[in-house]
Write a protein that holds these residues in place. Sequence first.
Motif, PDB file in Angstrom:
ATOM      1  N   LEU A 179      12.535  -0.569  -6.028  1.00 14.54           N
ATOM      2  CA  LEU A 179      11.745  -0.835  -7.059  1.00 14.54           C
ATOM      3  C   LEU A 179      10.928  -2.397  -7.568  1.00 14.54           C
ATOM      4  CD1 LEU A 179      11.965   0.529 -10.651  1.00 14.54           C
ATOM      5  CD2 LEU A 179      14.171  -1.812 -10.926  1.00 14.54           C
ATOM      6  N   GLY A 180      11.096  -3.162  -6.663  1.00 16.90           N
ATOM      7  CA  GLY A 180      10.196  -3.946  -6.713  1.00 16.90           C
ATOM      8  C   GLY A 180       9.003  -3.881  -6.231  1.00 16.90           C
ATOM      9  N   TYR A 181       8.861  -3.403  -4.860  1.00 15.69           N
ATOM     10  CA  TYR A 181       7.627  -2.567  -4.695  1.00 15.69           C
ATOM     11  C   TYR A 181       7.366  -2.085  -5.513  1.00 15.69           C
ATOM     12  CZ  TYR A 181       7.358  -4.966  -0.339  1.00 15.69           C
ATOM     13  OH  TYR A 181       7.694  -6.064   0.333  1.00 15.69           O
ATOM     14  N   GLY A 182       8.177  -1.110  -6.063  1.00 16.01           N
ATOM     15  CA  GLY A 182       7.531  -0.318  -7.134  1.00 16.01           C
ATOM     16  C   GLY A 182       6.798  -0.555  -8.580  1.00 16.01           C
ATOM     17  N   LEU A 183       7.003  -2.288  -8.854  1.00 18.21           N
ATOM     18  CA  LEU A 183       6.323  -3.273  -9.650  1.00 18.21           C
ATOM     19  C   LEU A 183       4.861  -3.102  -9.136  1.00 18.21           C
ATOM     20  CD1 LEU A 183       8.779  -5.653 -10.994  1.00 18.21           C
ATOM     21  CD2 LEU A 183       8.398  -3.352 -12.300  1.00 18.21           C
ATOM     22  N   PHE A 184       4.226  -2.452  -8.273  1.00 18.43           N
ATOM     23  CA  PHE A 184       3.100  -3.545  -7.615  1.00 18.43           C
ATOM     24  C   PHE A 184       2.022  -2.785  -8.780  1.00 18.43           C
ATOM     25  CE2 PHE A 184      -0.506  -2.323  -4.477  1.00 18.43           C
ATOM     26  CZ  PHE A 184      -0.825  -4.061  -5.167  1.00 18.43           C
ATOM     27  N   SER A 240       3.458   5.703  -8.250  1.00 19.12           N
ATOM     28  CA  SER A 240       4.392   4.533  -8.382  1.00 19.12           C
ATOM     29  C   SER A 240       5.860   4.770  -8.040  1.00 19.12           C
ATOM     30  CB  SER A 240       3.855   2.763  -8.198  1.00 19.12           C
ATOM     31  OG  SER A 240       4.128   2.179  -9.971  1.00 19.12           O
ATOM     32  N   THR A 241       5.634   5.559  -9.573  1.00 21.51           N
ATOM     33  CA  THR A 241       6.876   5.906  -9.565  1.00 21.51           C
ATOM     34  C   THR A 241       6.809   7.209  -8.774  1.00 21.51           C
ATOM     35  OG1 THR A 241       6.676   5.446 -11.599  1.00 21.51           O
ATOM     36  CG2 THR A 241       7.960   6.722 -12.186  1.00 21.51           C
ATOM     37  N   LEU A 282       1.060  -1.479  -0.271  1.00 21.78           N
ATOM     38  CA  LEU A 282       0.199  -0.039   0.016  1.00 21.78           C
ATOM     39  C   LEU A 282       0.988   1.117   0.263  1.00 21.78           C
ATOM     40  CD1 LEU A 282      -2.720  -1.039   2.451  1.00 21.78           C
ATOM     41  CD2 LEU A 282      -2.916  -0.517  -0.078  1.00 21.78           C
ATOM     42  N   GLU A 283       2.435   1.177   0.984  1.00 25.64           N
ATOM     43  CA  GLU A 283       2.708   2.321   1.018  1.00 25.64           C
ATOM     44  C   GLU A 283       3.362   2.675  -0.362  1.00 25.64           C
ATOM     45  OE1 GLU A 283       5.002   1.304   4.093  1.00 25.64           O
ATOM     46  OE2 GLU A 283       4.179   1.750   5.719  1.00 25.64           O
TER      47      GLU A 283
END
Length: 347
Positions: A228-233, A262-263, A140-141
């Motif tokens: 970057l991994g969480y940015g792929l959500f 996300s970006t 969520l963050e």
Amino acid sequence: GPGAMSAPGAAAAGGGRSGTAADWGGFEDNMQGGGSAVIDMENMDDTSGSSFEDMGEMHQRMKEEEEEEEAEAEAGAAEEEDGEFLGMKGLRGQLGRQVADQMWQVGKRQASRAFSLYANIDILRPYFDVEPVQVRARLLESMIPVKMINFPQKIAGELYGPLMLVFTLVAILLHGMKTSDTIIREGTLMGTAIGTCFGYWLGVSSFIYFLAYLCNAQITMVQMLSLLGYGLFGHCITLFVTYNIHFHSLFYIFWLVVGGLSTLRMVAVLVSRTVGHTQRLILCGTLAALHMLFLLYLHFAYHKVVEGILDTLEGPNMPPFQRVARDIPVVSNAVLNTTAKAIALTL
């Protein structure tokens, strides 16, 4: 006295040798054959002669009586031979022992390497030791940009969430490829999906980490992978929705809103960890451009909507929205054509 002290060490040495000799039956005959020569070699090698006696006792336990008699006969025959032949036999026995010892050392080294590898797995444990609640909160963050520039924002140095998101993206990509007419020239769909997702995650993380190093940003490689991994959500949400509902306008809205959020989250974190306007611009501009373009690439490269009936296993039993969706591009194209004609006439 000194004899008592040297006896246990000698016994241990003898036990080790006999163990290897027992393992390597091929060399046993040579050792039996040159009994007296082996004694000479032993006395030359070791300071005490007790090790050979211990070795003999071990052999007597392990061998049968017939073998003992043959060994004695061979030893007697060997004593009658000339000294050169005895020396040759002894040399061969020593060589056999050396080869056996060497093989044992190699085996031991391989085993210890396997154990050390298992011990090294513990190094990765902290990066994957995370509660599901924490992962959910971080997901969520990852969609909520925080405008906090003066103080470095916290990045969780864990790789469980990012890894699961990359695998989710692989699954969504596969789904998109299968429900469209994507044809992979070389390789398989699975290989292409995994290569694309992991290649982007690892490649871009490494590139941005390198840029961050040049721009003096305070970030580690693990934190960069996590960020970057969480940015792929956002990518996962966008692609999952737009692969199933084929509105072009819907994709662009999701691309701007979800992908943009996300970006922005990643850009905000990097800005808070970088000092200097030029450095911030270079680092964040590169990351934002790569992240947004990757989403466009995933949508257009691996998802082509087929006109007419899809040649899939379902056949006529298709979900209704897919049939409806196929007519929408035709309608939108017609609308575009009419507006273009109207503009041309007015001009």
